[in-house]
Design a protein around this motif. Structure first.
Motif, PDB file in Angstrom:
ATOM      1  N   GLU A 161      48.550 102.927  10.715  1.00 22.74           N
ATOM      2  CA  GLU A 161      50.083 102.853  10.303  1.00 22.74           C
ATOM      3  C   GLU A 161      50.187 101.872  10.537  1.00 22.74           C
ATOM      4  O   GLU A 161      50.112 100.458  10.043  1.00 22.74           O
ATOM      5  N   ALA A 162      50.870 102.332   9.001  1.00 18.51           N
ATOM      6  CA  ALA A 162      52.040 101.188   8.459  1.00 18.51           C
ATOM      7  C   ALA A 162      52.642 100.359   9.371  1.00 18.51           C
ATOM      8  O   ALA A 162      53.954 101.630   9.989  1.00 18.51           O
ATOM      9  N   ASP A 163      53.075  99.115   9.186  1.00 18.51           N
ATOM     10  CA  ASP A 163      53.715  98.947  10.128  1.00 18.51           C
ATOM     11  C   ASP A 163      53.718  98.456  12.246  1.00 18.51           C
ATOM     12  O   ASP A 163      54.869  98.818  12.429  1.00 18.51           O
ATOM     13  N   SER A 164      52.626  98.901  11.891  1.00 20.05           N
ATOM     14  CA  SER A 164      51.853  99.490  13.433  1.00 20.05           C
ATOM     15  C   SER A 164      50.767  98.246  14.209  1.00 20.05           C
ATOM     16  O   SER A 164      49.474  98.557  13.195  1.00 20.05           O
ATOM     17  N   VAL A 165      50.118  98.384  14.875  1.00 16.95           N
ATOM     18  CA  VAL A 165      49.096  97.289  15.045  1.00 16.95           C
ATOM     19  C   VAL A 165      48.343  98.397  16.390  1.00 16.95           C
ATOM     20  O   VAL A 165      47.380  97.957  17.008  1.00 16.95           O
ATOM     21  N   SER A 166      48.567  99.498  16.347  1.00 14.03           N
ATOM     22  CA  SER A 166      48.411 100.942  17.229  1.00 14.03           C
ATOM     23  C   SER A 166      46.493 100.771  17.097  1.00 14.03           C
ATOM     24  O   SER A 166      46.580 100.956  15.986  1.00 14.03           O
ATOM     25  N   GLY A 167      45.924 100.713  17.624  1.00 11.59           N
ATOM     26  CA  GLY A 167      44.691 100.496  18.013  1.00 11.59           C
ATOM     27  C   GLY A 167      43.972  99.436  17.006  1.00 11.59           C
ATOM     28  O   GLY A 167      42.824 100.025  16.256  1.00 11.59           O
ATOM     29  N   GLN A 168      44.403  98.464  16.218  1.00 11.15           N
ATOM     30  CA  GLN A 168      43.935  97.429  16.092  1.00 11.15           C
ATOM     31  C   GLN A 168      43.208  96.528  16.583  1.00 11.15           C
ATOM     32  O   GLN A 168      44.872  95.527  17.470  1.00 11.15           O
ATOM     33  N   LEU A 169      42.529  95.620  16.828  1.00  9.05           N
ATOM     34  CA  LEU A 169      41.955  94.951  17.795  1.00  9.05           C
ATOM     35  C   LEU A 169      41.827  94.037  17.274  1.00  9.05           C
ATOM     36  O   LEU A 169      40.366  93.649  16.691  1.00  9.05           O
ATOM     37  N   ALA A 170      41.876  92.636  17.412  1.00  8.82           N
ATOM     38  CA  ALA A 170      41.300  91.445  17.125  1.00  8.82           C
ATOM     39  C   ALA A 170      40.536  90.579  17.553  1.00  8.82           C
ATOM     40  O   ALA A 170      39.396  90.124  16.852  1.00  8.82           O
ATOM     41  N   SER A 171      39.513  91.396  19.264  1.00  7.78           N
ATOM     42  CA  SER A 171      38.697  91.439  19.506  1.00  7.78           C
ATOM     43  C   SER A 171      37.479  92.153  18.920  1.00  7.78           C
ATOM     44  O   SER A 171      36.480  91.460  18.400  1.00  7.78           O
ATOM     45  N   ALA A 172      37.881  93.043  18.428  1.00 13.50           N
ATOM     46  CA  ALA A 172      36.633  94.176  18.344  1.00 13.50           C
ATOM     47  C   ALA A 172      36.755  93.343  16.510  1.00 13.50           C
ATOM     48  O   ALA A 172      35.224  93.557  16.091  1.00 13.50           O
ATOM     49  N   ARG A 173      37.213  92.802  15.840  1.00 11.99           N
ATOM     50  CA  ARG A 173      37.412  92.040  15.079  1.00 11.99           C
ATOM     51  C   ARG A 173      36.452  91.163  14.754  1.00 11.99           C
ATOM     52  O   ARG A 173      35.729  90.402  14.005  1.00 11.99           O
ATOM     53  N   PHE A 174      36.568  90.413  16.024  1.00 12.61           N
ATOM     54  CA  PHE A 174      36.223  89.158  15.705  1.00 12.61           C
ATOM     55  C   PHE A 174      34.587  89.676  16.596  1.00 12.61           C
ATOM     56  O   PHE A 174      34.227  88.429  15.916  1.00 12.61           O
ATOM     57  N   LEU A 175      34.243  90.007  17.193  1.00 11.81           N
ATOM     58  CA  LEU A 175      32.611  90.296  17.378  1.00 11.81           C
ATOM     59  C   LEU A 175      32.409  91.151  16.054  1.00 11.81           C
ATOM     60  O   LEU A 175      30.814  90.787  16.229  1.00 11.81           O
ATOM     61  N   ALA A 176      33.000  91.689  15.692  1.00 12.69           N
ATOM     62  CA  ALA A 176      32.251  92.240  14.093  1.00 12.69           C
ATOM     63  C   ALA A 176      31.889  90.552  13.390  1.00 12.69           C
ATOM     64  O   ALA A 176      30.818  90.859  13.093  1.00 12.69           O
ATOM     65  N   GLY A 177      32.883  89.610  13.126  1.00 14.72           N
ATOM     66  CA  GLY A 177      32.766  88.455  12.540  1.00 14.72           C
ATOM     67  C   GLY A 177      31.605  87.874  12.881  1.00 14.72           C
ATOM     68  O   GLY A 177      30.657  87.602  12.089  1.00 14.72           O
ATOM     69  N   ILE A 178      30.787  87.790  14.236  1.00 18.14           N
ATOM     70  CA  ILE A 178      30.298  87.020  14.638  1.00 18.14           C
ATOM     71  C   ILE A 178      28.639  87.686  14.599  1.00 18.14           C
ATOM     72  O   ILE A 178      27.975  87.200  14.061  1.00 18.14           O
ATOM     73  N   VAL A 179      28.843  89.061  14.670  1.00 16.96           N
ATOM     74  CA  VAL A 179      27.889  90.230  14.011  1.00 16.96           C
ATOM     75  C   VAL A 179      27.358  89.681  12.887  1.00 16.96           C
ATOM     76  O   VAL A 179      26.298  89.012  12.326  1.00 16.96           O
ATOM     77  N   TYR A 180      28.672  90.053  12.279  1.00 16.79           N
ATOM     78  CA  TYR A 180      27.939  89.766  10.792  1.00 16.79           C
ATOM     79  C   TYR A 180      27.299  88.603  10.617  1.00 16.79           C
ATOM     80  O   TYR A 180      26.205  87.909   9.136  1.00 16.79           O
ATOM     81  N   GLU A 181      27.969  87.578  10.841  1.00 16.33           N
ATOM     82  CA  GLU A 181      27.712  85.974  11.197  1.00 16.33           C
ATOM     83  C   GLU A 181      25.810  85.765  11.292  1.00 16.33           C
ATOM     84  O   GLU A 181      25.261  85.109  10.870  1.00 16.33           O
ATOM     85  N   LEU A 182      25.864  86.366  12.889  1.00 15.81           N
ATOM     86  CA  LEU A 182      24.511  86.177  13.295  1.00 15.81           C
ATOM     87  C   LEU A 182      23.649  86.539  12.094  1.00 15.81           C
ATOM     88  O   LEU A 182      22.488  86.746  11.918  1.00 15.81           O
ATOM     89  N   GLY A 183      24.190  87.702  11.084  1.00 18.84           N
ATOM     90  CA  GLY A 183      22.851  88.591  10.434  1.00 18.84           C
ATOM     91  C   GLY A 183      22.984  88.011   9.380  1.00 18.84           C
ATOM     92  O   GLY A 183      22.635  88.474   8.113  1.00 18.84           O
ATOM     93  N   GLY A 184      23.346  87.160   8.412  1.00 21.29           N
ATOM     94  CA  GLY A 184      24.099  86.349   7.518  1.00 21.29           C
ATOM     95  C   GLY A 184      24.278  86.970   6.724  1.00 21.29           C
ATOM     96  O   GLY A 184      24.533  87.144   5.545  1.00 21.29           O
TER      97      GLY A 184
END
Lengths: 424, 196
Positions: free
Chosen positions: A154-177
């Motif tokens: 939602e605009a101007d809200s971080v409801s349901g937005q999780l840094a931990s999920a984004r970070f783990l996604a980054g790690i998973v992508y990195e491991l997959g090149g």
């Protein structure tokens, strides 16, 4: 209102009270005892409970997180996948549950999870798959969490937005090149943390520095070096990398706040119950790792105590509106019953008092915070760990092999340490 | 009237729904959630293998070697947004390949391990006239690899799911790509905003 008042009859209310199970109360009680009892004992007790169908999501989420803590990854995946499917189906508004919530109480709605819980479910599934060595399956969960977060945005809200999920996604992508996707995920994780006014942990800073340098994003890399006051660490050939995910504590339970008063003028017992969280006095405890003469400490990436409270705050206007309408409807119905028959009025008043219960369901076996660390280790080195509990995990660890990435998953609730090894 | 409605509602709430099971034909298409299902797996496998075995690489190979090519199915990666059971997709492709009669087909590395174990066991326990010798395996001439990708566009209770399956036939001798196959599926999924 007239319809609500008419629908509220003693026979209907008593029928609904018969349906009122106590499984959610039992689950909440177990969650409170979890830090003292530990995940194994709590899991056994939880498995003895037969949840009401509408409490099934809470039950499965708690079951999945306990199985994850005890190392039963396949079992955890099965429960969390089932919870995910039910939560998805429950996103549609139920006509009967809404009516029951308006007549009796909020617990008659099937528990469908908060926005944060829905994303955290993907995160926990991702960690489960990583612990099983299934990188592609972990990637699927991260893709699904991305879609869900886009839907919840939602605009101007971080409801349901999780840094931990984004970070783990980054790690998973990195491991997959998949370095471009990893970079995007790390950036988004940093943006969410900034919006939540949280300090960016070293692990995320390291990821942003490393990935921007590798991808040749010179200007962005320069900005990060200024922001974090350091450069990307140059790894020696054959060095391994350790990424730690550490769960600390157990998130607070939702409590009931009930106000009851007897109005002499109206001759009625009036009761209002709403959910609330106790004051947040959580202080993160960190895990410290000693490797090759150096110490590394985990830092908070996600404060789940804060997330849980924000989710409840977002739901409160709806809860207050329904509670107010219900209270008025109950009052009018009791008055009407009393006008016809004094005994019926008393029975209706007792039923309206007993039935006024706050919805205290939540995914209450989650950690209070999720912490991370990321560091390079010389080939063949063996990390020694000191944290909570203080027992050393060392014997369970394999040395980082040449150039490998090792993901360690630890929890303050258990001595179990799980790892995923990605060869170079 | 209102009392009758509320009493009926009470009874309805207290009544439970039973489970019902109906047997259906395994080829029947049943879409429940819009996710990748058995029909997608079977149809994609059949269409793509039909395409693969009708292309010129088989004739070219036959022209050069005088034999039909021997194929092995390698890694099919699931890079989609869904937990797709790749094993059933591979099994569907293997079935289509074998049934086409235009290629020979050899066991995967996992299956070979099992067969080799059995051969070692035969060496010790089977009679001489039934024992199978080692070193007689047929080597593959081509390997089929691929991936399943998706693009999801979601808004509120609507979702467009786009699946793209890419398969590549690679020559084991010189790494040449002799066939590239692609199959696309697009689904529009609309979830109800209300439920009972």
């Amino acid at each position: 209102m007239r319809l609500l008042t008419s629908a509220f009859t003693p026979s209907l209310l008593w029928a609904m009270l018969l349906l009122q199970g106590c499984s959610a109360w039992e689950v909440n009680s177990l969650a409170e005892q979890l830090p003292a009892q530990g995940p194994e004992t709590t899991l056994q007790a939880l498995q003895d409970i037969s949840p009401a169908e509408r409490d099934r999501v809470q039950y499965l989420l708690d079951l999945g997180s306990l199985k994850f803590s005890t190392g039963d990854f396949s079992g955890s995946i099965q429960d969390l996948q089932q919870a995910k499917q039910i939560m998805r189906e429950l996103q549609a508004t139920s006509i009967t549950e809404t009516a029951a919530a308006a007549i009796v109480n909020e617990t008659f709605r099937a528990y469908s999870g908060t926005p944060s819980e829905r994303v955290l479910n993907h995160l926990l599934l991702g960690l489960n798959y990583l612990a099983k060595g299934e990188l592609d399956a972990a990637r699927v969960e991260m893709l699904q969490s991305n879609i869900l977060m886009e839907e919840l945005a939602e605009a101007d809200s971080v409801s349901g937005q999780l840094a931990s999920a984004r970070f783990l996604a980054g790690i998973v992508y990195e491991l997959g090149g998949e370095w471009d996707d990893a970079m995007i995920s790390y950036r988004r994780a940093a943006n969410i943390m900034q919006a939540r006014q949280m300090a960016i942990p070293d692990a995320l800073a390291t990821s942003l520095l490393k990935t921007s340098l590798r991808q040749g994003f010179d200007e962005e890399y320069l900005n990060y070096t200024r922001q974090f006051g350091r450069e990307a660490q140059a790894a020696q050939a054959g060095d391994g990398e350790v990424i730690v995910f550490y769960s600390d504590g157990v998130v607070s339970n939702i409590e009931e706040q009930k106000i009851t008063l007897f109005n002499w003028q109206l001759g009625q017992l009036i009761s209002i119950a709403v959910p609330h969280y106790p004051a947040n006095d959580y202080t993160p405890r960190h895990l410290t790792l000693h490797v090759a003469g150096q110490s590394f400490t985990t830092s908070p990436l996600e404060n789940i105590e804060v997330l849980a409270r924000s989710d409840l705050d977002a739901r409160m206007p709806g809860i207050v509106a329904t509670t107010t309408a219900r209270t008025v409807a109950k009052y009018l119905a009791v008055r009407e019953a009393g006008n016809q028959n004094g005994l019926a009025g008393l029975a209706a008043n007792i039923a309206s008092f007993i039935s006024e219960i706050a919805d205290t369901r939540s995914w209450n076996m989650l950690p209070s915070s999720l912490q991370v660390a990321r560091f390079t280790v010389p080939s063949g080195s063996l990390p020694g760990i000191i944290g909570f509990p203080a027992e050393a995990y060392t014997s369970q660890l394999e040395p980082a092999s040449k150039g490998a990435t090792v993901i360690l998953i630890a929890s303050s609730l258990s001595n179990n340490l799980h790892s995923y090894h990605q060869p170079h | 009237m209102i009392r009758w409605i509320s009493f009926s509602l009470s009874v309805l709430l207290l009544s439970a729904c039973g489970t019902s099971v109906k047997r259906v034909d395994s080829d029947e298409t049943i879409d429940l959630s819009g996710a990748w299902n058995d029909t997608d797996s079977r149809l994609v496998a059949e269409e793509m293998i039909d395409d693969a075995v009708s292309q010129s690489w088989i004739i070219d190979y036959f022209g050069k070697s005088g034999n039909i090519p021997t194929v092995i199915v390698g890694d099919i990666r699931n890079l989609s947004h869904e937990h797709i059971n790749v094993k059933t997709f591979i099994a569907d492709m293997e079935r289509s390949l074998v049934n086409s009669g235009k290629v020979d087909f050899v066991a995967s590395s996992d299956e070979r391990g099992q067969i080799r174990e059995e051969r070692v066991d035969q060496d010790i326990n089977a009679s001489e006239d039934t024992r199978k010798k080692a070193g007689q395996e047929a080597g593959a001439d081509f390997m089929l690899i691929g991936q399943i990708n998706t693009i999801i566009d979601a808004d509120d209770n609507e979702q467009v799911r786009y699946y793209q399956v890419d398969l590549t036939m690679i020559s084991m001798t010189d790494n040449r790509k002799v066939w590239l196959g692609q199959k696309k599926i697009k689904k529009f999924v609309k979830n109800s905003k209300l439920r009972y």
